[in-house]
Design an enzyme around this catalytic site. Structure first.
Site, PDB file in Angstrom:
ATOM      1  N   ASP A   1     -27.975  -5.100  79.197  1.00  0.00           N
ATOM      2  CA  ASP A   1     -28.302  -5.934  80.370  1.00  0.00           C
ATOM      3  C   ASP A   1     -29.456  -6.887  80.060  1.00  0.00           C
ATOM      4  O   ASP A   1     -30.568  -6.436  79.792  1.00  0.00           O
ATOM      5  CB  ASP A   1     -28.722  -5.039  81.554  1.00  0.00           C
ATOM      6  CG  ASP A   1     -27.608  -4.118  82.027  1.00  0.00           C
ATOM      7  OD1 ASP A   1     -26.478  -4.602  82.163  1.00  0.00           O
ATOM      8  OD2 ASP A   1     -27.873  -2.928  82.257  1.00  0.00           O
TER       9      ASP A   1
ATOM     10  N   ARG B   1     -31.627   4.025  86.914  1.00  0.00           N
ATOM     11  CA  ARG B   1     -31.332   3.707  88.319  1.00  0.00           C
ATOM     12  C   ARG B   1     -32.294   4.420  89.271  1.00  0.00           C
ATOM     13  O   ARG B   1     -32.877   3.802  90.168  1.00  0.00           O
ATOM     14  CB  ARG B   1     -29.882   4.108  88.623  1.00  0.00           C
ATOM     15  CG  ARG B   1     -29.337   3.534  89.904  1.00  0.00           C
ATOM     16  CD  ARG B   1     -27.901   3.999  90.115  1.00  0.00           C
ATOM     17  NE  ARG B   1     -27.058   3.730  88.955  1.00  0.00           N
ATOM     18  CZ  ARG B   1     -25.878   4.306  88.729  1.00  0.00           C
ATOM     19  NH1 ARG B   1     -25.397   5.180  89.589  1.00  0.00           N
ATOM     20  NH2 ARG B   1     -25.182   4.007  87.643  1.00  0.00           N
TER      21      ARG B   1
ATOM     22  N   ASP C   1     -34.815  -7.201  75.960  1.00  0.00           N
ATOM     23  CA  ASP C   1     -35.452  -8.170  76.867  1.00  0.00           C
ATOM     24  C   ASP C   1     -36.463  -7.474  77.783  1.00  0.00           C
ATOM     25  O   ASP C   1     -37.057  -8.132  78.635  1.00  0.00           O
ATOM     26  CB  ASP C   1     -34.402  -8.878  77.748  1.00  0.00           C
ATOM     27  CG  ASP C   1     -33.841  -7.958  78.807  1.00  0.00           C
ATOM     28  OD1 ASP C   1     -33.537  -6.787  78.491  1.00  0.00           O
ATOM     29  OD2 ASP C   1     -33.717  -8.395  79.969  1.00  0.00           O
TER      30      ASP C   1
ATOM     31  N   ASP D   1     -29.887  -3.814  73.300  1.00  0.00           N
ATOM     32  CA  ASP D   1     -29.877  -3.555  74.728  1.00  0.00           C
ATOM     33  C   ASP D   1     -28.712  -4.389  75.283  1.00  0.00           C
ATOM     34  O   ASP D   1     -28.301  -5.386  74.679  1.00  0.00           O
ATOM     35  CB  ASP D   1     -31.219  -4.014  75.325  1.00  0.00           C
ATOM     36  CG  ASP D   1     -31.198  -3.959  76.827  1.00  0.00           C
ATOM     37  OD1 ASP D   1     -30.842  -2.903  77.372  1.00  0.00           O
ATOM     38  OD2 ASP D   1     -31.528  -4.978  77.460  1.00  0.00           O
TER      39      ASP D   1
ATOM     40  N   ASN E   1     -23.317   2.097  83.570  1.00  0.00           N
ATOM     41  CA  ASN E   1     -22.189   1.163  83.721  1.00  0.00           C
ATOM     42  C   ASN E   1     -21.880   0.416  82.426  1.00  0.00           C
ATOM     43  O   ASN E   1     -21.069  -0.514  82.439  1.00  0.00           O
ATOM     44  CB  ASN E   1     -22.508   0.141  84.814  1.00  0.00           C
ATOM     45  CG  ASN E   1     -22.490   0.773  86.203  1.00  0.00           C
ATOM     46  OD1 ASN E   1     -21.458   1.288  86.642  1.00  0.00           O
ATOM     47  ND2 ASN E   1     -23.617   0.770  86.895  1.00  0.00           N
TER      48      ASN E   1
ATOM     49  N   GLY F   1     -34.669  -2.132  81.951  1.00  0.00           N
ATOM     50  CA  GLY F   1     -34.622  -1.026  80.993  1.00  0.00           C
ATOM     51  C   GLY F   1     -34.842   0.345  81.601  1.00  0.00           C
ATOM     52  O   GLY F   1     -34.701   1.358  80.939  1.00  0.00           O
TER      53      GLY F   1
ATOM     54  N   SER G   1     -28.041   1.997  80.989  1.00  0.00           N
ATOM     55  CA  SER G   1     -27.081   1.897  82.088  1.00  0.00           C
ATOM     56  C   SER G   1     -25.923   2.878  81.971  1.00  0.00           C
ATOM     57  O   SER G   1     -25.353   3.069  80.909  1.00  0.00           O
ATOM     58  CB  SER G   1     -26.521   0.476  82.141  1.00  0.00           C
ATOM     59  OG  SER G   1     -25.487   0.409  83.102  1.00  0.00           O
TER      60      SER G   1
HETATM   61  C1  BG6 Z   1     -30.698  -1.069  82.368  1.00  0.00           C
HETATM   62  C2  BG6 Z   1     -31.203  -2.173  83.266  1.00  0.00           C
HETATM   63  O1  BG6 Z   1     -29.941  -1.615  81.331  1.00  0.00           O
HETATM   64  O2  BG6 Z   1     -29.887  -0.146  83.096  1.00  0.00           O
HETATM   65  C3  BG6 Z   1     -31.924  -1.555  84.449  1.00  0.00           C
HETATM   66  O3  BG6 Z   1     -32.079  -3.011  82.550  1.00  0.00           O
HETATM   67  C4  BG6 Z   1     -31.007  -0.577  85.167  1.00  0.00           C
HETATM   68  O4  BG6 Z   1     -32.340  -2.591  85.317  1.00  0.00           O
HETATM   69  C5  BG6 Z   1     -30.538   0.487  84.190  1.00  0.00           C
HETATM   70  O5  BG6 Z   1     -31.688   0.042  86.263  1.00  0.00           O
HETATM   71  C6  BG6 Z   1     -29.581   1.503  84.820  1.00  0.00           C
HETATM   72  O6  BG6 Z   1     -28.389   0.860  85.140  1.00  0.00           O
HETATM   73  P1  BG6 Z   1     -27.184   1.509  85.930  1.00  0.00           P
HETATM   74  O7  BG6 Z   1     -26.045   0.560  85.668  1.00  0.00           O
HETATM   75  O8  BG6 Z   1     -26.930   2.868  85.341  1.00  0.00           O
HETATM   76  O9  BG6 Z   1     -27.581   1.588  87.351  1.00  0.00           O
HETATM   77 MG    MG Z   2     -32.311  -5.335  79.323  1.00  0.00          MG
END
Ligand code: BG6
Ligand code: MG
Length: 213
Positions: A11, A49, A170, A9, A118, A46, A116
């Site tokens: 984030d 969004r 996590d 993972d 991002n 995890g 994510s």
């Molecule tokens: C996960 C995070 O990795 O990504 C979440 O733990 C988050 O908290 C999810 O909501 C989506 O992320 P993003 O960057 O696409 O908004």
């Molecule tokens: Mg995480």
């Protein structure tokens, strides 16, 4: 068990962007007058969004339309991306960097398995994309954790079956996703001690003992 691959993972495991997610959601919740705290934030780990937004809106008095929700998620993401601009290679701890390098040198295939969208941006800003053989992230999945899709694809990208891979997480939702996909898992941070995890790591560097190569 000798793992041939590890799916990480991102984030909260490789980088501490979880604190930026919190800040950005908090700014949105404050603007909307919705109560939000660290405990609610832990439920977002995890989770995608849009699903995170739905959890935050559980406490809202207003009912938002789907179009409004898209706008709110975009507002949060813009704030989050502004915070990500501060990131640099200095955000990768020497322990994480050293451990990833040593695992790679042992011939273990490394992948990212993140919900994510991002993830690419974060890997680019921190300069660690090259350490991973594959990236499975929020851009190539249709279901977020606790669904195992992101890890199943990660394993496929590094051409290994789930039983040959270890997932490092996590998030409770992430450990549940690993279990659902048939992966062993190592829990850190908020997921540490979670009964469904195969192992709990006191520190990231403990992976070196779990994965002798
Ligand atoms: C996960 C995070 O990795 O990504 C979440 O733990 C988050 O908290 C999810 O909501 C989506 O992320 P993003 O960057 O696409 O908004
Ligand atoms: Mg995480």
């Amino acid at each position: 068990m000798r793992y041939r691959g590890i799916i990480f993972d991102l984030d909260g495991v490789i980088v501490h962007t979880d604190r930026y997610h919190y800040k950005a959601w908090k700014a949105l919740a404050d603007r909307l007058g919705i109560y939000f705290d660290e405990e609610i934030n832990n439920r977002l780990r995890g989770v995608s969004r849009m699903e995170s937004l739905d959890i935050i809106l559980e406490r809202a008095e207003t009912v938002y339309s789907d179009a409004e929700k898209v706008g709110l998620a975009a507002e949060k993401n813009a704030e989050y991306q502004k915070l990500l601009e501060q990131m640099s290679p200095a955000d990768i701890s020497p322990e994480v960097l050293g451990t990833l390098g040593a695992l790679k040198a042992r011939g273990i295939r490394l992948a990212i398995g993140s919900s994510s969208k991002n993830a690419g941006l974060i890997l680019a800003r921190t300069g660690i994309r090259g350490l991973f053989d594959a990236v499975s992230d929020g851009n190539n999945i249709t279901r977020s954790k606790p669904d195992p899709e992101v890890f199943a694809l990660g394993a496929e990208y590094i051409r290994l079956s789930p039983e040959d891979c270890l997932v490092v997480e996590d998030a409770i939702a992430g450990i549940d996703a690993a279990v659902a996909g048939g992966f062993d898992s190592a829990a850190l941070g908020e997921a540490a001690g979670y009964a469904k995890a195969t192992y709990t790591l006191a520190r990231f560097g403990d992976l070196l003992e779990l994965c002798p190569g």
